[in-house]
Design an enzyme around this catalytic site. Structure first.
Site, short mmCIF file in Angstrom:
data_model
loop_
_atom_site.label_atom_id
_atom_site.label_comp_id
_atom_site.label_asym_id
_atom_site.label_seq_id
_atom_site.Cartn_x
_atom_site.Cartn_y
_atom_site.Cartn_z
CE1 TYR A 41 -4.26 1.33 0.05
CE2 TYR A 41 -3.48 2.73 1.84
CZ TYR A 41 -4.44 2.41 0.89
OH TYR A 41 -5.57 3.18 0.77
CG ASP A 75 -22.80 -16.81 -13.91
OD1 ASP A 75 -23.65 -16.71 -12.99
OD2 ASP A 75 -22.94 -17.54 -14.90
NE ARG A 76 -21.45 -14.04 -7.81
CZ ARG A 76 -20.53 -13.20 -7.31
NH1 ARG A 76 -20.24 -13.22 -6.04
NH2 ARG A 76 -19.93 -12.34 -8.09
CG PHE A 108 -11.97 8.71 -5.41
CD1 PHE A 108 -11.92 10.07 -5.19
CD2 PHE A 108 -12.41 7.88 -4.39
CE1 PHE A 108 -12.32 10.61 -3.97
CE2 PHE A 108 -12.81 8.42 -3.16
CZ PHE A 108 -12.77 9.78 -2.96
CD1 TRP A 109 -6.45 5.67 -1.81
CD2 TRP A 109 -4.69 7.04 -2.01
NE1 TRP A 109 -5.51 5.27 -0.89
CE2 TRP A 109 -4.42 6.10 -0.99
CE3 TRP A 109 -3.74 8.00 -2.32
CZ2 TRP A 109 -3.22 6.09 -0.28
CZ3 TRP A 109 -2.54 8.00 -1.62
CH2 TRP A 109 -2.29 7.05 -0.61
CG MET A 110 -12.07 7.69 1.36
SD MET A 110 -13.30 8.78 0.62
CE MET A 110 -13.35 10.10 1.83
CB SER A 114 -17.03 -4.52 -3.57
OG SER A 114 -17.49 -3.27 -4.09
CG MET A 169 -10.64 -8.08 -7.37
SD MET A 169 -12.35 -8.29 -6.81
CE MET A 169 -13.23 -8.30 -8.38
#
Length: 359
Positions: free
Chosen positions: A76, A199-200, A291-293, A176, A269
Protein backbone atom coordinates in the site's frame (compact mmCIF):
# COMPACT_ATOMS: atom_id res chain seq x y z
CA UNK A 1 -17.88 11.31 62.84
CA UNK A 2 -14.09 11.60 62.46
CA UNK A 3 -13.92 7.88 61.63
CA UNK A 4 -16.55 8.26 58.90
CA UNK A 5 -14.63 11.22 57.44
CA UNK A 6 -11.45 9.14 57.30
CA UNK A 7 -13.29 6.24 55.64
CA UNK A 8 -14.79 8.64 53.08
CA UNK A 9 -11.38 10.20 52.37
CA UNK A 10 -9.85 6.74 51.98
CA UNK A 11 -12.64 5.79 49.55
CA UNK A 12 -11.96 8.89 47.44
CA UNK A 13 -8.27 8.01 47.29
CA UNK A 14 -9.07 4.46 46.15
CA UNK A 15 -11.41 5.77 43.44
CA UNK A 16 -8.73 8.18 42.24
CA UNK A 17 -6.20 5.33 42.19
CA UNK A 18 -8.50 3.17 40.06
CA UNK A 19 -9.10 6.06 37.67
CA UNK A 20 -5.37 6.37 37.10
CA UNK A 21 -4.52 2.68 36.96
CA UNK A 22 -3.01 1.58 33.66
CA UNK A 23 -5.34 -0.14 31.21
CA UNK A 24 -4.05 -3.31 29.60
CA UNK A 25 -4.74 -3.25 25.87
CA UNK A 26 -4.55 -6.26 23.57
CA UNK A 27 -3.16 -5.07 20.27
CA UNK A 28 -2.43 -6.60 16.86
CA UNK A 29 1.04 -5.39 15.87
CA UNK A 30 3.50 -6.11 13.06
CA UNK A 31 7.17 -5.17 12.85
CA UNK A 32 7.87 -6.22 9.28
CA UNK A 33 5.95 -6.60 6.03
CA UNK A 34 4.48 -9.97 5.11
CA UNK A 35 1.28 -12.00 5.13
CA UNK A 36 -0.98 -11.04 8.05
CA UNK A 37 -1.17 -14.57 9.40
CA UNK A 38 2.63 -14.65 9.62
CA UNK A 39 3.62 -11.18 10.84
CA UNK A 40 0.71 -10.09 13.04
CA UNK A 41 1.16 -10.68 16.77
CA UNK A 42 -1.35 -10.16 19.57
CA UNK A 43 0.53 -8.32 22.30
CA UNK A 44 -0.41 -6.63 25.56
CA UNK A 45 0.35 -2.98 26.23
CA UNK A 46 -0.28 -0.83 29.28
CA UNK A 47 -1.91 2.54 28.67
CA UNK A 48 -1.90 5.34 31.22
CA UNK A 49 -4.78 7.70 31.80
CA UNK A 50 -5.26 10.35 29.11
CA UNK A 51 -3.53 13.68 29.53
CA UNK A 52 -4.19 17.14 28.12
CA UNK A 53 -6.36 16.64 24.99
CA UNK A 54 -6.12 12.86 24.90
CA UNK A 55 -9.04 10.46 25.27
CA UNK A 56 -8.96 6.81 26.29
CA UNK A 57 -11.14 4.72 23.99
CA UNK A 58 -12.44 1.19 24.37
CA UNK A 59 -12.58 -0.14 20.80
CA UNK A 60 -15.78 -2.08 20.20
CA UNK A 61 -15.39 -3.25 16.60
CA UNK A 62 -12.87 -2.77 13.79
CA UNK A 63 -13.20 -4.10 10.22
CA UNK A 64 -10.58 -5.79 8.06
CA UNK A 65 -10.35 -3.88 4.78
CA UNK A 66 -8.32 -4.77 1.66
CA UNK A 67 -6.16 -1.70 2.28
CA UNK A 68 -5.36 -3.02 5.78
CA UNK A 69 -4.13 -6.29 4.29
CA UNK A 70 -2.12 -4.47 1.61
CA UNK A 71 -0.54 -2.21 4.23
CA UNK A 72 0.67 -5.22 6.23
CA UNK A 73 2.01 -6.78 3.02
CA UNK A 74 3.90 -3.58 2.20
CA UNK A 75 1.92 -3.12 -1.03
CA UNK A 76 0.00 0.00 0.00
CA UNK A 77 1.28 3.56 -0.69
CA UNK A 78 1.02 4.43 3.01
CA UNK A 79 4.03 3.03 4.88
CA UNK A 80 3.64 2.81 8.68
CA UNK A 81 6.45 3.13 11.21
CA UNK A 82 7.35 -0.13 12.94
CA UNK A 83 6.14 -1.50 15.20
CA UNK A 84 2.74 -0.69 13.73
CA UNK A 85 -0.80 -1.44 14.81
CA UNK A 86 -3.08 -2.82 12.11
CA UNK A 87 -6.44 -1.40 11.12
CA UNK A 88 -7.77 1.97 10.01
CA UNK A 89 -11.47 1.96 10.95
CA UNK A 90 -13.38 1.34 14.16
CA UNK A 91 -16.09 2.40 16.52
CA UNK A 92 -15.27 2.83 20.18
CA UNK A 93 -16.55 4.20 23.48
CA UNK A 94 -14.76 6.93 25.41
CA UNK A 95 -13.74 5.67 28.85
CA UNK A 96 -11.84 8.69 30.09
CA UNK A 97 -10.87 12.16 28.88
CA UNK A 98 -7.88 14.41 29.49
CA UNK A 99 -8.19 17.64 31.46
CA UNK A 100 -8.23 19.88 28.36
CA UNK A 101 -10.71 17.90 26.23
CA UNK A 102 -13.73 20.08 25.47
CA UNK A 103 -15.53 18.59 22.45
CA UNK A 104 -15.88 14.96 23.53
CA UNK A 105 -17.38 13.38 26.64
CA UNK A 106 -17.00 10.15 28.58
CA UNK A 107 -19.45 7.53 27.33
CA UNK A 108 -19.72 8.86 23.77
CA UNK A 109 -19.25 6.59 20.78
CA UNK A 110 -16.54 7.75 18.39
CA UNK A 111 -15.03 6.84 15.01
CA UNK A 112 -11.67 7.95 13.54
CA UNK A 113 -11.55 11.43 12.02
CA UNK A 114 -7.92 10.86 10.95
CA UNK A 115 -6.30 8.07 8.96
CA UNK A 116 -3.61 5.61 10.01
CA UNK A 117 -4.44 5.54 13.72
CA UNK A 118 -4.11 1.77 14.16
CA UNK A 119 -7.45 0.39 15.32
CA UNK A 120 -6.95 -3.35 15.79
CA UNK A 121 -6.67 -3.00 19.55
CA UNK A 122 -9.00 -3.28 22.53
CA UNK A 123 -8.01 0.14 23.93
CA UNK A 124 -6.19 3.19 22.59
CA UNK A 125 -5.19 6.73 23.47
CA UNK A 126 -6.12 9.22 20.75
CA UNK A 127 -6.04 12.97 20.52
CA UNK A 128 -9.43 14.65 20.65
CA UNK A 129 -9.13 16.05 17.11
CA UNK A 130 -8.49 12.55 15.71
CA UNK A 131 -12.01 11.40 16.58
CA UNK A 132 -15.61 12.19 15.68
CA UNK A 133 -18.61 11.36 17.85
CA UNK A 134 -21.44 9.25 16.44
CA UNK A 135 -24.87 8.39 17.77
CA UNK A 136 -25.32 5.18 19.74
CA UNK A 137 -28.48 4.67 17.66
CA UNK A 138 -26.30 3.72 14.69
CA UNK A 139 -25.64 -0.01 14.40
CA UNK A 140 -22.26 -1.33 15.54
CA UNK A 141 -21.25 -2.62 12.09
CA UNK A 142 -22.48 0.54 10.37
CA UNK A 143 -20.49 2.80 12.69
CA UNK A 144 -17.37 0.62 12.48
CA UNK A 145 -17.34 0.80 8.67
CA UNK A 146 -18.51 4.36 8.03
CA UNK A 147 -15.21 6.07 7.21
CA UNK A 148 -14.03 4.09 4.15
CA UNK A 149 -16.60 2.38 1.93
CA UNK A 150 -19.60 4.70 2.40
CA UNK A 151 -17.38 7.78 2.04
CA UNK A 152 -15.73 6.38 -1.09
CA UNK A 153 -19.15 5.75 -2.65
CA UNK A 154 -20.42 9.17 -1.59
CA UNK A 155 -17.49 11.09 -3.05
CA UNK A 156 -17.44 9.23 -6.37
CA UNK A 157 -21.14 9.91 -6.85
CA UNK A 158 -20.71 13.60 -5.95
CA UNK A 159 -17.37 14.76 -7.33
CA UNK A 160 -16.98 13.73 -10.98
CA UNK A 161 -20.33 14.19 -12.79
CA UNK A 162 -23.23 16.37 -11.67
CA UNK A 163 -25.98 13.77 -11.36
CA UNK A 164 -29.68 14.60 -11.22
CA UNK A 165 -32.62 12.45 -10.07
CA UNK A 166 -33.37 9.87 -12.74
CA UNK A 167 -29.79 9.72 -14.04
CA UNK A 168 -28.11 6.31 -14.29
CA UNK A 169 -24.74 5.00 -13.11
CA UNK A 170 -23.06 1.64 -13.77
CA UNK A 171 -20.47 -0.15 -11.62
CA UNK A 172 -18.52 -3.40 -11.57
CA UNK A 173 -17.70 -5.17 -8.32
CA UNK A 174 -21.27 -4.36 -7.33
CA UNK A 175 -21.28 -6.77 -4.39
CA UNK A 176 -18.16 -5.22 -2.81
CA UNK A 177 -18.41 -3.02 0.25
CA UNK A 178 -18.25 0.12 -1.89
CA UNK A 179 -20.61 -1.41 -4.43
CA UNK A 180 -23.27 -2.09 -1.81
CA UNK A 181 -22.86 1.48 -0.53
CA UNK A 182 -23.26 2.92 -4.04
CA UNK A 183 -26.57 1.14 -4.61
CA UNK A 184 -27.95 2.38 -1.30
CA UNK A 185 -26.94 5.98 -1.92
CA UNK A 186 -28.37 5.86 -5.43
CA UNK A 187 -31.68 4.67 -4.02
CA UNK A 188 -31.72 7.50 -1.45
CA UNK A 189 -30.84 10.09 -4.11
CA UNK A 190 -33.31 8.79 -6.74
CA UNK A 191 -30.59 7.62 -9.12
CA UNK A 192 -30.74 4.51 -11.29
CA UNK A 193 -27.89 2.08 -10.66
CA UNK A 194 -26.79 -0.96 -12.65
CA UNK A 195 -24.45 -3.41 -10.94
CA UNK A 196 -22.10 -5.85 -12.66
CA UNK A 197 -20.96 -9.01 -10.87
CA UNK A 198 -19.24 -12.28 -11.72
CA UNK A 199 -21.43 -15.24 -12.46
CA UNK A 200 -21.74 -17.78 -9.63
CA UNK A 201 -23.99 -20.64 -8.47
CA UNK A 202 -26.09 -18.35 -6.22
CA UNK A 203 -26.41 -15.54 -8.76
CA UNK A 204 -30.19 -15.21 -8.35
CA UNK A 205 -29.91 -14.73 -4.59
CA UNK A 206 -27.13 -12.16 -5.06
CA UNK A 207 -29.11 -10.21 -7.62
CA UNK A 208 -32.14 -10.18 -5.33
CA UNK A 209 -30.04 -8.94 -2.43
CA UNK A 210 -28.44 -6.10 -4.39
CA UNK A 211 -31.83 -5.05 -5.77
CA UNK A 212 -33.18 -5.00 -2.24
CA UNK A 213 -30.37 -2.63 -1.32
CA UNK A 214 -31.30 -0.32 -4.18
CA UNK A 215 -29.85 -1.63 -7.46
CA UNK A 216 -32.13 -0.96 -10.43
CA UNK A 217 -30.66 -3.90 -12.34
CA UNK A 218 -27.87 -6.42 -11.80
CA UNK A 219 -26.08 -8.18 -14.66
CA UNK A 220 -23.28 -10.70 -14.87
CA UNK A 221 -20.19 -9.77 -16.89
CA UNK A 222 -21.40 -12.09 -19.65
CA UNK A 223 -24.87 -10.54 -19.68
CA UNK A 224 -23.41 -7.04 -19.93
CA UNK A 225 -21.71 -7.85 -23.25
CA UNK A 226 -25.04 -8.59 -24.94
CA UNK A 227 -27.50 -6.45 -23.00
CA UNK A 228 -29.96 -4.12 -24.74
CA UNK A 229 -30.85 -2.49 -21.43
CA UNK A 230 -29.60 0.92 -22.57
CA UNK A 231 -29.98 0.65 -26.35
CA UNK A 232 -33.56 -0.50 -25.93
CA UNK A 233 -34.46 2.50 -23.84
CA UNK A 234 -35.25 0.57 -20.64
CA UNK A 235 -32.77 2.79 -18.83
CA UNK A 236 -30.94 5.98 -19.84
CA UNK A 237 -27.31 5.50 -20.77
CA UNK A 238 -25.10 5.80 -17.68
CA UNK A 239 -23.37 9.12 -17.13
CA UNK A 240 -20.97 7.67 -14.57
CA UNK A 241 -19.12 4.32 -14.40
CA UNK A 242 -17.33 3.14 -11.25
CA UNK A 243 -14.53 0.61 -11.66
CA UNK A 244 -12.77 -1.51 -9.04
CA UNK A 245 -11.84 -4.42 -11.33
CA UNK A 246 -9.95 -3.11 -14.35
CA UNK A 247 -9.17 -5.03 -17.55
CA UNK A 248 -12.05 -6.14 -19.78
CA UNK A 249 -14.60 -5.39 -17.09
CA UNK A 250 -13.61 -1.71 -17.08
CA UNK A 251 -13.69 -1.61 -20.87
CA UNK A 252 -17.22 -3.06 -20.95
CA UNK A 253 -18.74 -0.61 -18.46
CA UNK A 254 -16.99 2.31 -20.19
CA UNK A 255 -18.56 1.16 -23.47
CA UNK A 256 -22.04 1.72 -22.00
CA UNK A 257 -21.41 5.36 -21.03
CA UNK A 258 -23.32 8.27 -22.53
CA UNK A 259 -21.46 11.03 -24.35
CA UNK A 260 -19.27 13.10 -22.01
CA UNK A 261 -19.63 10.41 -19.35
CA UNK A 262 -16.89 9.61 -16.84
CA UNK A 263 -15.26 6.40 -15.63
CA UNK A 264 -13.76 6.53 -12.12
CA UNK A 265 -11.30 3.83 -11.06
CA UNK A 266 -10.85 3.19 -7.33
CA UNK A 267 -9.49 -0.36 -7.35
CA UNK A 268 -7.88 -2.99 -9.57
CA UNK A 269 -9.01 -6.40 -8.41
CA UNK A 270 -8.07 -8.11 -11.70
CA UNK A 271 -4.59 -6.49 -11.64
CA UNK A 272 -5.12 -5.68 -15.32
CA UNK A 273 -4.79 -2.15 -16.72
CA UNK A 274 -7.67 0.11 -17.62
CA UNK A 275 -7.63 0.57 -21.39
CA UNK A 276 -9.37 3.57 -22.90
CA UNK A 277 -10.89 2.93 -26.31
CA UNK A 278 -9.82 5.53 -28.87
CA UNK A 279 -13.37 5.96 -30.20
CA UNK A 280 -14.69 6.55 -26.69
CA UNK A 281 -12.15 9.32 -26.17
CA UNK A 282 -12.59 11.02 -29.57
CA UNK A 283 -16.24 10.60 -30.50
CA UNK A 284 -17.90 10.30 -27.07
CA UNK A 285 -15.51 12.55 -25.12
CA UNK A 286 -15.38 10.05 -22.25
CA UNK A 287 -13.14 11.08 -19.35
CA UNK A 288 -11.16 8.72 -17.13
CA UNK A 289 -10.32 9.46 -13.51
CA UNK A 290 -8.80 7.79 -10.46
CA UNK A 291 -9.97 8.13 -6.86
CA UNK A 292 -8.24 7.39 -3.55
CA UNK A 293 -10.24 8.09 -0.39
CA UNK A 294 -7.10 8.51 1.73
CA UNK A 295 -5.87 11.39 -0.44
CA UNK A 296 -9.29 13.07 -0.43
CA UNK A 297 -9.43 12.83 3.36
CA UNK A 298 -5.99 14.41 3.80
CA UNK A 299 -6.81 17.23 1.39
CA UNK A 300 -10.19 17.90 3.01
CA UNK A 301 -9.41 17.00 6.62
CA UNK A 302 -11.36 19.80 8.30
CA UNK A 303 -13.59 20.93 5.47
CA UNK A 304 -17.30 21.64 5.80
CA UNK A 305 -17.86 19.27 2.87
CA UNK A 306 -16.41 16.41 4.87
CA UNK A 307 -18.60 17.20 7.89
CA UNK A 308 -21.65 17.44 5.64
CA UNK A 309 -20.85 14.02 4.16
CA UNK A 310 -20.61 12.37 7.59
CA UNK A 311 -23.81 14.08 8.71
CA UNK A 312 -25.73 12.75 5.71
CA UNK A 313 -24.36 9.23 6.07
CA UNK A 314 -25.10 9.10 9.80
CA UNK A 315 -28.62 10.36 9.18
CA UNK A 316 -29.25 7.61 6.61
CA UNK A 317 -27.88 4.99 9.01
CA UNK A 318 -29.99 6.23 11.91
CA UNK A 319 -33.12 6.00 9.75
CA UNK A 320 -32.16 2.48 8.57
CA UNK A 321 -31.81 3.66 4.97
CA UNK A 322 -28.19 2.55 4.86
CA UNK A 323 -26.91 -0.74 6.26
CA UNK A 324 -23.45 -2.22 6.64
CA UNK A 325 -22.20 -4.64 3.96
CA UNK A 326 -22.70 -8.33 4.50
CA UNK A 327 -20.38 -9.07 7.39
CA UNK A 328 -19.25 -11.44 10.10
CA UNK A 329 -18.14 -10.41 13.59
CA UNK A 330 -15.03 -12.34 14.64
CA UNK A 331 -13.49 -12.32 18.16
CA UNK A 332 -10.10 -10.62 18.27
CA UNK A 333 -8.47 -13.87 19.40
CA UNK A 334 -9.40 -15.41 16.02
CA UNK A 335 -7.59 -12.73 14.03
CA UNK A 336 -5.58 -15.29 12.04
CA UNK A 337 -8.70 -16.98 10.73
CA UNK A 338 -10.31 -13.61 9.96
CA UNK A 339 -7.32 -12.12 8.12
CA UNK A 340 -6.81 -15.35 6.18
CA UNK A 341 -10.46 -15.31 5.09
CA UNK A 342 -10.19 -11.66 4.10
CA UNK A 343 -6.96 -12.40 2.21
CA UNK A 344 -8.60 -15.23 0.29
CA UNK A 345 -11.47 -12.98 -0.78
CA UNK A 346 -11.55 -12.99 -4.60
CA UNK A 347 -14.70 -11.00 -5.20
CA UNK A 348 -16.71 -14.18 -5.68
CA UNK A 349 -18.66 -13.93 -2.46
CA UNK A 350 -18.97 -10.69 -0.58
CA UNK A 351 -18.41 -10.56 3.16
CA UNK A 352 -16.71 -8.02 5.43
CA UNK A 353 -14.88 -9.44 8.45
CA UNK A 354 -15.09 -7.26 11.55
CA UNK A 355 -12.96 -7.83 14.64
CA UNK A 356 -15.18 -7.83 17.73
CA UNK A 357 -13.38 -6.29 20.72
CA UNK A 358 -16.28 -6.24 23.17
CA UNK A 359 -15.21 -9.32 25.15
Amino acid sequence: MLKLTRIYAHSIKIQALYRHMAVCAKTLKFSQYGEPTEVLQLVEEKLDSPKDKQVLVKILASPINPADINTIQGKYPVKPKFPATGGNECVGEILEIGENVNKLEKGQYVVPFATGLGTWTTHALFNEDQLMSVSKNIGLAEAATITVNPCTAYRMLKDFIKLSPGDCIIQNGANSGVGQAVHQLCKSWDLKSVGIVRDRPDITALKDYLKKLGATEVLTEEELRTTTLFKGGNLPKPRLALNCVGGKSATEIARQLADKGALVTYGGMSREPVIAATAALIFKDISFHGFWMTRWTKENANSQERLKMYSELCDLMMHKKFVAPVHELVPLQKFKEATAAALNFKGFTGKKYILDMRN
